[in-house]
Design a protein around this motif. Structure first.
Motif, PDB file in Angstrom:
ATOM      1  N   VAL A 257       0.677  -1.365  -0.083  1.00  0.00           N
ATOM      2  CA  VAL A 257       0.018  -0.141  -0.232  1.00  0.00           C
ATOM      3  C   VAL A 257       0.830   1.085   0.057  1.00  0.00           C
ATOM      4  O   VAL A 257       0.516   2.331  -0.631  1.00  0.00           O
ATOM      5  N   GLY A 258       2.061   1.272   0.918  1.00  0.00           N
ATOM      6  CA  GLY A 258       2.845   2.450   0.739  1.00  0.00           C
ATOM      7  C   GLY A 258       3.363   2.491  -0.550  1.00  0.00           C
ATOM      8  O   GLY A 258       3.729   3.755  -0.953  1.00  0.00           O
ATOM      9  N   SER A 259       3.841   1.523  -1.080  1.00  0.00           N
ATOM     10  CA  SER A 259       4.443   1.441  -2.402  1.00  0.00           C
ATOM     11  C   SER A 259       3.401   2.168  -3.516  1.00  0.00           C
ATOM     12  O   SER A 259       3.802   2.683  -4.350  1.00  0.00           O
ATOM     13  N   LEU A 260       2.252   1.613  -3.401  1.00  0.00           N
ATOM     14  CA  LEU A 260       1.130   2.180  -4.245  1.00  0.00           C
ATOM     15  C   LEU A 260       0.942   3.669  -4.075  1.00  0.00           C
ATOM     16  O   LEU A 260       0.840   4.539  -5.136  1.00  0.00           O
ATOM     17  N   PHE A 261       1.172   4.204  -2.825  1.00  0.00           N
ATOM     18  CA  PHE A 261       0.969   5.689  -2.486  1.00  0.00           C
ATOM     19  C   PHE A 261       2.167   6.239  -3.378  1.00  0.00           C
ATOM     20  O   PHE A 261       1.845   7.403  -3.726  1.00  0.00           O
ATOM     21  N   VAL A 262       3.371   5.983  -3.031  1.00  0.00           N
ATOM     22  CA  VAL A 262       4.613   6.532  -3.724  1.00  0.00           C
ATOM     23  C   VAL A 262       4.342   6.759  -5.235  1.00  0.00           C
ATOM     24  O   VAL A 262       4.839   7.575  -5.741  1.00  0.00           O
TER      25      VAL A 262
END
Length: 201
Positions: A135-140
Protein backbone atom coordinates in the motif's frame (compact mmCIF):
# COMPACT_ATOMS: atom_id res chain seq x y z
CA UNK A 1 -6.41 -64.89 -18.12
CA UNK A 2 -7.91 -66.72 -21.13
CA UNK A 3 -5.72 -66.74 -24.22
CA UNK A 4 -2.63 -65.90 -22.21
CA UNK A 5 -3.61 -62.22 -21.87
CA UNK A 6 -2.86 -60.84 -18.39
CA UNK A 7 -5.83 -59.79 -16.31
CA UNK A 8 -6.30 -56.10 -15.58
CA UNK A 9 -5.10 -55.40 -12.04
CA UNK A 10 -7.91 -54.28 -9.70
CA UNK A 11 -6.45 -50.81 -9.18
CA UNK A 12 -6.29 -50.27 -12.93
CA UNK A 13 -9.95 -51.24 -13.24
CA UNK A 14 -10.91 -48.69 -10.58
CA UNK A 15 -8.87 -46.02 -12.37
CA UNK A 16 -10.55 -46.84 -15.66
CA UNK A 17 -13.99 -46.59 -14.07
CA UNK A 18 -13.41 -43.09 -12.68
CA UNK A 19 -15.52 -40.45 -14.39
CA UNK A 20 -13.52 -38.03 -16.54
CA UNK A 21 -12.56 -34.73 -14.92
CA UNK A 22 -14.84 -31.90 -16.04
CA UNK A 23 -13.22 -29.54 -18.50
CA UNK A 24 -12.27 -26.15 -17.13
CA UNK A 25 -14.26 -23.16 -18.23
CA UNK A 26 -12.53 -20.37 -20.11
CA UNK A 27 -12.70 -18.24 -16.97
CA UNK A 28 -11.12 -20.97 -14.83
CA UNK A 29 -8.37 -21.49 -17.39
CA UNK A 30 -7.67 -17.74 -17.51
CA UNK A 31 -7.58 -17.62 -13.71
CA UNK A 32 -5.03 -20.46 -13.58
CA UNK A 33 -2.89 -18.74 -16.19
CA UNK A 34 -3.04 -15.45 -14.28
CA UNK A 35 -1.94 -17.16 -11.06
CA UNK A 36 0.92 -18.80 -12.89
CA UNK A 37 2.07 -15.48 -14.36
CA UNK A 38 1.88 -13.62 -11.05
CA UNK A 39 3.96 -16.35 -9.44
CA UNK A 40 6.72 -15.69 -11.98
CA UNK A 41 6.93 -11.89 -11.68
CA UNK A 42 10.36 -10.55 -10.70
CA UNK A 43 11.92 -7.08 -10.96
CA UNK A 44 13.87 -8.27 -14.01
CA UNK A 45 10.92 -9.55 -16.07
CA UNK A 46 8.18 -7.25 -14.74
CA UNK A 47 7.55 -5.29 -17.95
CA UNK A 48 7.36 -8.45 -20.07
CA UNK A 49 5.09 -10.18 -17.56
CA UNK A 50 2.83 -7.12 -17.41
CA UNK A 51 2.06 -7.51 -21.10
CA UNK A 52 1.21 -11.19 -20.64
CA UNK A 53 -0.98 -10.44 -17.60
CA UNK A 54 -2.75 -7.70 -19.56
CA UNK A 55 -3.52 -10.20 -22.32
CA UNK A 56 -5.20 -12.52 -19.78
CA UNK A 57 -7.13 -9.54 -18.43
CA UNK A 58 -8.90 -9.10 -21.75
CA UNK A 59 -11.43 -11.32 -19.96
CA UNK A 60 -13.58 -8.80 -18.04
CA UNK A 61 -14.19 -11.15 -15.11
CA UNK A 62 -10.48 -11.78 -14.61
CA UNK A 63 -9.65 -8.09 -14.99
CA UNK A 64 -12.22 -7.28 -12.31
CA UNK A 65 -10.35 -9.49 -9.84
CA UNK A 66 -6.89 -8.12 -10.63
CA UNK A 67 -6.66 -5.76 -7.64
CA UNK A 68 -7.63 -8.54 -5.25
CA UNK A 69 -5.00 -10.82 -6.80
CA UNK A 70 -2.29 -8.17 -6.51
CA UNK A 71 -3.05 -7.62 -2.82
CA UNK A 72 -2.95 -11.37 -2.23
CA UNK A 73 0.38 -11.92 -3.96
CA UNK A 74 1.97 -8.82 -2.41
CA UNK A 75 0.96 -10.19 0.99
CA UNK A 76 2.31 -13.66 0.26
CA UNK A 77 5.67 -12.55 -1.14
CA UNK A 78 6.85 -9.56 0.87
CA UNK A 79 10.18 -9.37 -0.94
CA UNK A 80 8.26 -8.53 -4.11
CA UNK A 81 5.77 -6.02 -2.67
CA UNK A 82 7.37 -3.13 -4.53
CA UNK A 83 7.58 -5.20 -7.71
CA UNK A 84 3.84 -5.89 -7.55
CA UNK A 85 3.29 -2.14 -7.06
CA UNK A 86 5.36 -1.52 -10.21
CA UNK A 87 3.30 -4.17 -11.98
CA UNK A 88 0.11 -2.37 -10.93
CA UNK A 89 1.39 0.84 -12.52
CA UNK A 90 2.15 -1.02 -15.76
CA UNK A 91 -1.24 -2.74 -15.78
CA UNK A 92 -3.15 0.51 -15.23
CA UNK A 93 -2.03 1.58 -18.70
CA UNK A 94 -1.93 -1.82 -20.45
CA UNK A 95 -5.13 -3.64 -19.43
CA UNK A 96 -7.52 -3.26 -22.39
CA UNK A 97 -9.82 -0.28 -22.03
CA UNK A 98 -13.38 -1.27 -21.14
CA UNK A 99 -12.41 -4.74 -19.94
CA UNK A 100 -13.56 -3.94 -16.40
CA UNK A 101 -13.57 -1.14 -13.86
CA UNK A 102 -10.29 0.77 -13.99
CA UNK A 103 -7.63 -1.05 -12.00
CA UNK A 104 -6.64 2.17 -10.24
CA UNK A 105 -10.17 2.49 -8.81
CA UNK A 106 -10.18 -1.12 -7.67
CA UNK A 107 -6.81 -0.76 -5.93
CA UNK A 108 -8.03 2.41 -4.20
CA UNK A 109 -11.21 0.61 -3.14
CA UNK A 110 -9.24 -2.34 -1.74
CA UNK A 111 -7.04 0.09 0.21
CA UNK A 112 -9.70 2.39 1.65
CA UNK A 113 -12.04 -0.50 2.53
CA UNK A 114 -9.33 -2.37 4.47
CA UNK A 115 -10.59 -4.03 7.63
CA UNK A 116 -8.83 -6.42 9.96
CA UNK A 117 -9.74 -8.20 13.17
CA UNK A 118 -7.31 -8.58 16.04
CA UNK A 119 -7.15 -12.38 15.81
CA UNK A 120 -6.63 -12.34 12.06
CA UNK A 121 -3.92 -9.71 12.32
CA UNK A 122 -2.01 -11.53 15.04
CA UNK A 123 -2.20 -14.81 13.15
CA UNK A 124 -1.20 -13.37 9.79
CA UNK A 125 0.94 -10.40 10.84
CA UNK A 126 3.65 -11.15 8.29
CA UNK A 127 1.16 -11.03 5.42
CA UNK A 128 -0.49 -7.86 6.72
CA UNK A 129 2.88 -6.15 7.04
CA UNK A 130 3.69 -7.12 3.47
CA UNK A 131 0.35 -5.69 2.31
CA UNK A 132 1.16 -2.51 4.21
CA UNK A 133 4.44 -2.29 2.33
CA UNK A 134 2.49 -2.76 -0.92
CA UNK A 135 0.00 0.00 0.00
CA UNK A 136 2.80 2.41 0.86
CA UNK A 137 4.45 1.60 -2.47
CA UNK A 138 1.18 2.26 -4.31
CA UNK A 139 0.98 5.65 -2.62
CA UNK A 140 4.53 6.54 -3.63
CA UNK A 141 3.65 5.65 -7.23
CA UNK A 142 0.52 7.78 -7.19
CA UNK A 143 -1.86 4.84 -7.54
CA UNK A 144 -3.75 5.40 -4.28
CA UNK A 145 -4.57 8.77 -2.78
CA UNK A 146 -3.73 10.25 0.60
CA UNK A 147 -7.37 9.73 1.61
CA UNK A 148 -7.14 6.02 0.73
CA UNK A 149 -3.90 5.71 2.68
CA UNK A 150 -5.47 7.52 5.63
CA UNK A 151 -8.38 5.06 5.71
CA UNK A 152 -5.92 2.16 5.67
CA UNK A 153 -3.83 3.64 8.49
CA UNK A 154 -6.86 4.43 10.63
CA UNK A 155 -8.14 0.85 10.29
CA UNK A 156 -4.85 -0.31 11.82
CA UNK A 157 -4.48 2.39 14.46
CA UNK A 158 -8.12 2.09 15.56
CA UNK A 159 -7.46 -1.59 16.29
CA UNK A 160 -4.74 -0.43 18.65
CA UNK A 161 -2.78 -3.65 19.17
CA UNK A 162 0.98 -3.98 19.03
CA UNK A 163 0.75 -5.94 15.78
CA UNK A 164 -1.48 -3.27 14.24
CA UNK A 165 1.01 -0.54 15.15
CA UNK A 166 3.85 -2.59 13.64
CA UNK A 167 1.89 -2.87 10.41
CA UNK A 168 1.19 0.87 10.43
CA UNK A 169 4.89 1.58 10.87
CA UNK A 170 5.62 -0.64 7.87
CA UNK A 171 3.23 1.44 5.76
CA UNK A 172 5.05 4.62 6.82
CA UNK A 173 8.45 3.14 6.03
CA UNK A 174 7.23 2.15 2.58
CA UNK A 175 5.61 5.51 1.84
CA UNK A 176 8.78 7.28 3.02
CA UNK A 177 9.53 10.84 2.01
CA UNK A 178 6.39 11.03 -0.12
CA UNK A 179 4.54 11.81 3.11
CA UNK A 180 6.64 14.96 3.50
CA UNK A 181 5.82 16.28 0.02
CA UNK A 182 2.65 18.26 0.79
CA UNK A 183 1.12 20.09 3.73
CA UNK A 184 -1.89 17.75 3.71
CA UNK A 185 0.35 14.68 3.88
CA UNK A 186 2.40 16.20 6.71
CA UNK A 187 -0.81 16.86 8.65
CA UNK A 188 -1.95 13.25 8.26
CA UNK A 189 1.50 12.05 9.26
CA UNK A 190 1.28 14.14 12.43
CA UNK A 191 -2.19 12.77 13.21
CA UNK A 192 -0.99 9.19 12.82
CA UNK A 193 1.98 9.96 15.04
CA UNK A 194 -0.31 11.33 17.74
CA UNK A 195 -2.48 8.21 17.53
CA UNK A 196 0.59 6.00 17.94
CA UNK A 197 1.72 8.02 20.97
CA UNK A 198 -1.71 7.64 22.61
CA UNK A 199 -1.53 3.89 22.08
CA UNK A 200 1.92 3.78 23.65
CA UNK A 201 0.72 5.44 26.88
Amino acid sequence: AAGGRPATPPWRRVEAERPPKPERTAEEEAGRKLTSLLNKVTPENMTTMAKQVADVCSDATIAGKMAERLFFFAGMFSQYSETYADLAVELITTIPAGAARPLREDLARQTSAYTVEEAGLEEGKKNHMARGKFVGSLFVRGVVSLADLDAYMRALLDLGTGAAVECAVQVLKSAGVSLEATEAARERLAQWGEARERLAQ
